[in-house]
Design an enzyme around this catalytic site. Structure first.
Site, PDB file in Angstrom:
ATOM      1  N   LYS A 195     -40.058 -45.801 -20.590  1.00 50.29           N
ATOM      2  CA  LYS A 195     -38.802 -45.117 -20.223  1.00 50.29           C
ATOM      3  C   LYS A 195     -39.073 -43.682 -19.782  1.00 50.29           C
ATOM      4  O   LYS A 195     -38.320 -43.107 -18.998  1.00 50.29           O
ATOM      5  CB  LYS A 195     -37.783 -45.201 -21.363  1.00 50.29           C
ATOM      6  CG  LYS A 195     -38.141 -44.488 -22.666  1.00 50.29           C
ATOM      7  CD  LYS A 195     -37.760 -43.024 -22.712  1.00 50.29           C
ATOM      8  CE  LYS A 195     -38.232 -42.341 -23.975  1.00 50.29           C
ATOM      9  NZ  LYS A 195     -38.037 -40.890 -23.957  1.00 50.29           N
ATOM     10  N   THR A 252     -32.697 -41.225 -21.678  1.00 46.82           N
ATOM     11  CA  THR A 252     -33.690 -40.344 -21.065  1.00 46.82           C
ATOM     12  C   THR A 252     -33.483 -40.220 -19.554  1.00 46.82           C
ATOM     13  O   THR A 252     -33.734 -39.167 -18.965  1.00 46.82           O
ATOM     14  CB  THR A 252     -35.114 -40.842 -21.393  1.00 46.82           C
ATOM     15  OG1 THR A 252     -35.163 -41.219 -22.771  1.00 46.82           O
ATOM     16  CG2 THR A 252     -36.148 -39.775 -21.159  1.00 46.82           C
TER      17      THR A 252
END
Ligand SMILES: NC(=O)c1ccc[n+]([C@@H]2O[C@H](COP(=O)([O-])OP(=O)(O)OC[C@H]3O[C@@H](n4cnc5c(N)ncnc54)[C@H](O)[C@@H]3O)[C@@H](O)[C@H]2O)c1
Ligand SMILES: O=P(O)(O)OC[C@H](O)CO
Length: 339
Positions: A195, A252
């Site tokens: 991620k 994120t």
């Protein structure tokens, strides 16, 4: 069942995340925070605030700080909790310092693959400590600043040891922290690592003004990349739809507190990687991870076009504008094909 007993916790690593976790736990436990920089730890002890990495979050009375490694390790005793809060690059040296000592357990917070070896954190732990010490990864969508402020946050502890999972839940779950439990270490660590790379991609796209449609496409196709790599490495499909997969990916990629997203935004402004990283003043795990994941995926025959495009910008001199263009130029394919 949740055990409300006060526990002795040693947090090894005094960056933003180690400090935030130490602050959150110190409201309920007896916590010692260790950092490798003696002068910085002295300043922290005097200010009762981590002015360098997490300013503006005063330490609760349950938090003490130390620059002495032995003291911090001993603080956890033989039945407390020991937390490794370094970046991935610091995990191996930290574990080497712990090797041969009597420690109750080790829980690591870092998210990434080791740059030089392409190993996941649990593989590094296995290599250095073997099976002698119960260990696990605590991960999930969690910005340090929000956790330090006491805002709600849900995490997952991944470990092959059920005892350790129960112990971490009994200690960390509480207040505004929820802790879920899973045995899927590979799935949790792959989600947490990749991620970061994808957040750089969405930062680039957002910085170039490519729009919310492009962002949603990157996040969704990014999840497909996480899932493909994670399955190839032995993770479970459901994990990638959970907190440490989709949850952390959304946070994120979209949250402006993300350091990885900031790297992408900075690159889109035409700044060099060196400038962006030095302005950040914090680790951005997606940078070393992009290379490690590109190499690993190539070795495993896993298709990771977004990761490859990010690595191209970071390491091969590709222009940020080329990142999305390169993805759009790919041949059409089935959406659900796993290759
Ligand atoms: N900050 C967050 O919101 C957050 C949340 C969840 C997970 N994490 C993960 O936690 C880990 C640590 O992140 P952070 O936010 O504390 O980083 P940070 O940049 O704020 O602090 C890094 C700390 O590690 C030390 N350090 C840096 N390089 C090192 C090395 N090579 N060896 C040993 N120590 C080193 C620094 O001195 C500093 O104390 C990362 O893997 C990150 O992805 C961070
Ligand atoms: O600021 P980032 O990009 O390192 O992300 C921090 C955390 O991993 C978010 O869960």
């Amino acid at each position: 069942m949740q055990d409300k007993k006060k526990t002795r916790v040693g947090v090894l690593g005094a960056g933003a995340w180690g400090t935030a976790v130490a602050i959150a736990l110190a409201h309920r436990h007896d916590v010692m925070l260790w950092g490798r920089n003696t002068a910085a730890m002295q300043e922290m002890a005097a200010a009762r605030d981590n002015l360098a990495y997490l300013p503006g979050h005063p330490f609760p009375p349950g938090l003490t700080v130390s620059a002495d490694f032995d003291t911090a390790v001993a603080h956890a005793g033989d039945d407390g909790l020991l937390i490794a809060a370094s970046p991935v690059a610091g995990l191996r040296p930290l574990l080497q310092q712990l090797k041969g000592r009597a420690i109750p357990n080790i829980v690591w917070l870092c998210k990434g693959f080791e740059y030089e070896t392409g190993l996941l954190p649990h593989q590094i732990v296995q290599e250095i400590l073997g099976d002698a010490v119960p260990g696990g990864a605590l991960s999930g969508p969690s910005f340090a600043q929000e956790v330090a402020r006491g805002l709600p946050c849900a995490l997952a502890i991944a470990s092959s040891s059920e005892n350790l999972r129960n112990k971490v839940v009994s200690i960390v779950h509480g207040g505004n922290l929820r802790v879920y439990s899973t045995p899927d270490l590979v799935g949790v660590e792959v989600g947490g690592a990749v991620k970061n790379v994808l957040a750089i991609a969405t930062g680039v796209a957002d910085g170039l003004g490519l729009g919310l449609n492009a962002r949603a496409a990157l996040i969704t196709r990014g999840l497909a990349e996480i899932t493909r790599l994670g399955l190839a490495l032995g993770g479970q499909a459901e994990t990638f739809m959970g907190l440490t997969g989709m949850g952390d990916l959304i946070l994120t990629c979209t949250g402006d507190l993300s350091r990885n997203r900031k790297v992408g935004l900075g690159l889109a402004q035409g700044k060099s990687l060196e400038t962006v990283v030095s302005e950040l003043g914090h680790v951005a795990e997606g940078v070393p991870c992009a290379k490690a994941v590109r190499d690993l995926a190539a070795r495993r025959g896993v298709d990771m076009p977004i990761t490859n495009a990010v690595a191209g910008v970071l390491f091969d001199g590709d222009q940020p504008q080329a990142l999305v263009a390169r993805l759009l130029a790919r041949d059409p394919r089935d959406e659900t094909g796993v290759k």
